[in-house]
Design an enzyme around this catalytic site. Structure first.
Site, PDB file in Angstrom:
ATOM      1  CE  LYS A  28      84.639  28.004 -44.993  1.00  0.00           C
ATOM      2  NZ  LYS A  28      84.674  28.642 -43.656  1.00  0.00           N
TER       3      LYS A  28
ATOM      4  NE  ARG B 283      79.224  24.757 -36.248  1.00  0.00           N
ATOM      5  CZ  ARG B 283      80.099  25.048 -37.223  1.00  0.00           C
ATOM      6  NH1 ARG B 283      79.670  25.386 -38.415  1.00  0.00           N
ATOM      7  NH2 ARG B 283      81.392  25.013 -36.996  1.00  0.00           N
TER       8      ARG B 283
ATOM      9  NE  ARG C  49      83.093  21.330 -36.751  1.00  0.00           N
ATOM     10  CZ  ARG C  49      83.459  22.077 -37.792  1.00  0.00           C
ATOM     11  NH1 ARG C  49      82.580  22.357 -38.745  1.00  0.00           N
ATOM     12  NH2 ARG C  49      84.688  22.540 -37.886  1.00  0.00           N
TER      13      ARG C  49
ATOM     14  NE  ARG D  27      87.168  25.660 -36.146  1.00  0.00           N
ATOM     15  CZ  ARG D  27      85.871  25.534 -35.838  1.00  0.00           C
ATOM     16  NH1 ARG D  27      85.500  25.323 -34.586  1.00  0.00           N
ATOM     17  NH2 ARG D  27      84.964  25.611 -36.780  1.00  0.00           N
TER      18      ARG D  27
HETATM   19  P1  AMP Z   1      85.849  22.922 -41.376  1.00  0.00           P
HETATM   20  O1  AMP Z   1      84.779  21.896 -41.288  1.00  0.00           O
HETATM   21  O2  AMP Z   1      86.048  23.451 -42.781  1.00  0.00           O
HETATM   22  O3  AMP Z   1      85.676  24.025 -40.367  1.00  0.00           O
HETATM   23  O4  AMP Z   1      87.227  22.192 -41.009  1.00  0.00           O
HETATM   24  C1  AMP Z   1      87.429  21.611 -39.748  1.00  0.00           C
HETATM   25  C2  AMP Z   1      88.913  21.343 -39.517  1.00  0.00           C
HETATM   26  O5  AMP Z   1      89.398  20.423 -40.507  1.00  0.00           O
HETATM   27  C3  AMP Z   1      89.829  22.542 -39.633  1.00  0.00           C
HETATM   28  O6  AMP Z   1      89.888  23.288 -38.428  1.00  0.00           O
HETATM   29  C4  AMP Z   1      91.154  21.861 -39.953  1.00  0.00           C
HETATM   30  O7  AMP Z   1      91.713  21.238 -38.805  1.00  0.00           O
HETATM   31  C5  AMP Z   1      90.722  20.753 -40.895  1.00  0.00           C
HETATM   32  N1  AMP Z   1      90.681  21.208 -42.308  1.00  0.00           N
HETATM   33  C6  AMP Z   1      89.579  21.302 -43.106  1.00  0.00           C
HETATM   34  N2  AMP Z   1      89.914  21.722 -44.329  1.00  0.00           N
HETATM   35  C7  AMP Z   1      91.262  21.911 -44.315  1.00  0.00           C
HETATM   36  C8  AMP Z   1      92.198  22.367 -45.277  1.00  0.00           C
HETATM   37  N3  AMP Z   1      91.813  22.716 -46.517  1.00  0.00           N
HETATM   38  N4  AMP Z   1      93.510  22.442 -44.900  1.00  0.00           N
HETATM   39  C9  AMP Z   1      93.905  22.081 -43.674  1.00  0.00           C
HETATM   40  N5  AMP Z   1      93.066  21.665 -42.706  1.00  0.00           N
HETATM   41  C10 AMP Z   1      91.753  21.571 -43.024  1.00  0.00           C
END
Ligand code: AMP
Length: 192
Positions: free
Chosen positions: A13, A126, A138, A149
């Site tokens: 994404k 990654r 990360r 996740r």
């Molecule tokens: P991402 O970078 O999109 O993989 O997000 C990393 C982490 O941020 C996720 O595992 C969640 O802990 C939190 N997070 C990101 N976007 C959301 C969302 N829309 N709702 C809830 N938690 C989020």
């Protein structure tokens, strides 16, 4: 044009959102990026979300909806790419309401389809590549958080695929193809 990129962690994404920003001048709204910025800001909210994120769980709907509301009020000429948001049905409903309030529409929801084995290896790669390049890894790119996740995705996020399908907004794209091919497939959807 406003679009959502949907798919499990590691589906690509963020990569595709970056390409759309370059090619079409759209604005990427990644709640993950916003939350990572918040956690380094030293605020109370930042500290609270850091632990939740590191475990691989979702932060509360209230927090992410608040972050998105601020950005939507700013508006964007090229349109928004929602990346990593919405992740729950409550967030999807809130997004619909916020767009309506600000006189905007949701034009496409694009689901990047991938399989789990590929996701796990992509994410662990990654992390390994970042480590090898001396970049920060990360905190949630480890095998244990990754399992959480993925589970959060299937339990809480995947129902929104059916939600957008029922609204007639969903298109599925093969996320296992090469980056350029995925990009071309997304372009075809957006230009149709
Ligand atoms: P991402 O970078 O999109 O993989 O997000 C990393 C982490 O941020 C996720 O595992 C969640 O802990 C939190 N997070 C990101 N976007 C959301 C969302 N829309 N709702 C809830 N938690 C989020």
């Amino acid at each position: 044009m406003n679009i959502i990129l949907l798919g499990p962690p590691g589906a690509g994404k963020g990569t595709q959102a970056n390409l759309l920003v370059e090619a079409r001048g759209m604005v990427q709204l990644s709640t993950g990026d916003m939350l990572r910025a918040a956690r380094t800001s030293g605020t109370t909210m930042g500290k609270r979300v850091a632990e939740v994120m590191d475990r691989g769980e979702l932060v509360t709907d209230e927090i992410v909806i608040g972050l998105i509301r601020e950005k939507l009020e700013e508006g964007s000429e090229g349109g928004f790419i929602f990346d990593g948001f919405p992740r729950t049905l409550a967030q999807a409903d809130a997004l619909g309401a916020l767009l309506a309030e600000t006189g905007q529409a949701l034009d496409h929801v694009i689901e990047l389809e991938v399989d789990d084995d590929v996701l796990v290896s992509r994410i662990l790669n990654r992390a390994a590549e970042a480590a090898a390049a001396g970049q920060s890894v990360r905190a949630d790119d480890n095998e244990e958080s990754l399992k959480t996740r993925l589970m959060e995705y299937y339990k809480k996020t995947s129902p929104i695929i059916g939600y957008y399908h029922a609204k007639g907004a969903l298109t599925k794209v093969d996320g296992l193809a090469e980056i350029d091919t995925v990009q071309a497939s997304i372009s075809t959807v957006l230009d149709a």
